[in-house]
Design an enzyme around this catalytic site. Sequence first.
Site, PDB file in Angstrom:
ATOM      1  N   ASP A  16       0.470   4.485  -1.424  1.00 40.97           N
ATOM      2  CA  ASP A  16       0.523   3.750  -0.163  1.00 40.97           C
ATOM      3  C   ASP A  16      -0.823   3.819   0.568  1.00 40.97           C
ATOM      4  OD1 ASP A  16       1.738   2.255   1.864  1.00 40.97           O
ATOM      5  OD2 ASP A  16       3.540   3.506   1.904  1.00 40.97           O
ATOM      6  N   ASP A  32       5.836  -5.281   4.051  1.00 39.27           N
ATOM      7  CA  ASP A  32       7.149  -4.816   3.593  1.00 39.27           C
ATOM      8  C   ASP A  32       8.212  -5.908   3.740  1.00 39.27           C
ATOM      9  OD1 ASP A  32       5.643  -2.488   3.608  1.00 39.27           O
ATOM     10  OD2 ASP A  32       7.266  -1.257   4.399  1.00 39.27           O
TER      11      ASP A  32
HETATM   12  C1  GLA Z   1       5.168   1.627   3.669  1.00 34.52           C
HETATM   13  C2  GLA Z   1       5.378   0.929   2.341  1.00 34.52           C
HETATM   14  C3  GLA Z   1       6.851   0.913   2.025  1.00 34.52           C
HETATM   15  C4  GLA Z   1       7.392   2.340   1.981  1.00 34.52           C
HETATM   16  C5  GLA Z   1       7.093   3.057   3.286  1.00 34.52           C
HETATM   17  C6  GLA Z   1       7.407   4.533   3.208  1.00 34.52           C
HETATM   18  O1  GLA Z   1       5.745   0.907   4.720  1.00 34.52           O
HETATM   19  O2  GLA Z   1       4.854  -0.384   2.375  1.00 34.52           O
HETATM   20  O3  GLA Z   1       7.099   0.272   0.787  1.00 34.52           O
HETATM   21  O4  GLA Z   1       6.816   3.025   0.902  1.00 34.52           O
HETATM   22  O5  GLA Z   1       5.724   2.936   3.644  1.00 34.52           O
HETATM   23  O6  GLA Z   1       7.058   5.221   4.351  1.00 34.52           O
END
Ligand code: GLA
Length: 392
Positions: free
Chosen positions: A133, A190
């Site tokens: 991430d 996301d």
């Molecule tokens: C980010 C990523 C998600 C997930 C969250 C976890 O938002 O884009 O896919 O992994 O972090 O905290």
Amino acid sequence: MTDHHNMTRLVATPPLGWNSWNAFSCDVTEADIRDAADALVETGLRDAGYEYVVVDDCWMASETDSEGRLQPSADFPNGMAALADYVHNRGLKFGLYSSAGTETCQGYPASLCRERLHAEQFADWGVDYLKYDNCGDHAGRDAIDRYAAMGAALASVERDIVYSICEWGQNRPWEWGRNVGGHLWRATDDLVAKWRADPDEFGLGVADALDRMADIDAAAAHGPSGWNDPDMLQIGNGPDSGQSEHEAVDVQRPLTEAERRTHFAFWCLLAAPLMVGTDLTSLSGFDRELLTNERLLAIDQDPLGIQGTPDRRGDDAEIWSKRLRDGGAVAFHNHGESDREISTHVSAVDVPARADRYRVYDCWTGNKWETSGSLAMTVEPRDTAIVRVTPQ
Ligand code: GLA
């Protein structure tokens, strides 16, 4: 010679699996991961190709050991090597999550400046997949620099580890993801369990993500061992699922059946990584059938690995298509409010134009027919018809 760096290319087709985040968010436990592995087997998803079981954020303790190594939290009492064994013993592969910053998105220790140490831990534990991430402090380093550091660390260990770059598409990762050792890279923000998200709330709905995938025009970067990732599936999720409760998004209902068909049809047309994100211990029959639809999975997993692209957008009827080894797939999406017939012609889509007759195969019903070129489907609002077209 061990099986390290063997001749099989990693993720020659898009990876399929399950990830804990959308279902369990930060409450994930070792028991949830074991249950998910068992459920992948029992539901038939493993046999349909879903292979990777990935533990997302919040698996780690809030402190590293004195050397900077990640330690599992108390919710993973048997540790990560034992959990990897459990997953491997079911014929599945095991994945973990970290971040290219000082902390994960939920504030746990992450891997910036400790890439080599952590990559060695992952290899020792039997990790097959790393989702990496973009949260935490970046210490002034840009994305290419930070992602290249982990790419080099993974390449240096004695284990094949799929490298999933989760940089949210901010710095056009499709232009450098492969070069830093990445096998897939998030192209978008996301995905949330909604058709459309309001601009002031967290994340993208399914329709928003498709707009984004059309806009970024990244299909040329997409192919075997290097995949654009429009994020994990929200099929099966609604107001009560972990991510919906955790993030600043108002999810009022699950996606309808039409919206779920559109979500899955388009992720397959995009040749996207398919990471199921729902609690598999309560998977509905509808969702199981959808996720294991062999005709759709064959489009996703086509060996050419070409991403589908829009041929016609901008009004209530959309046409997208994807070249396949033996023809093409054509999607007919109804963006409007009433049923409509949507039509096109093989010459207007990504189908090899070399035949007088084409066989058409409806991926939802299995019905087959022939055409000399015209294609027309009747589609409900927000639904998508998808056909496989093969020159005769
Ligand atoms: C980010 C990523 C998600 C997930 C969250 C976890 O938002 O884009 O896919 O992994 O972090 O905290």
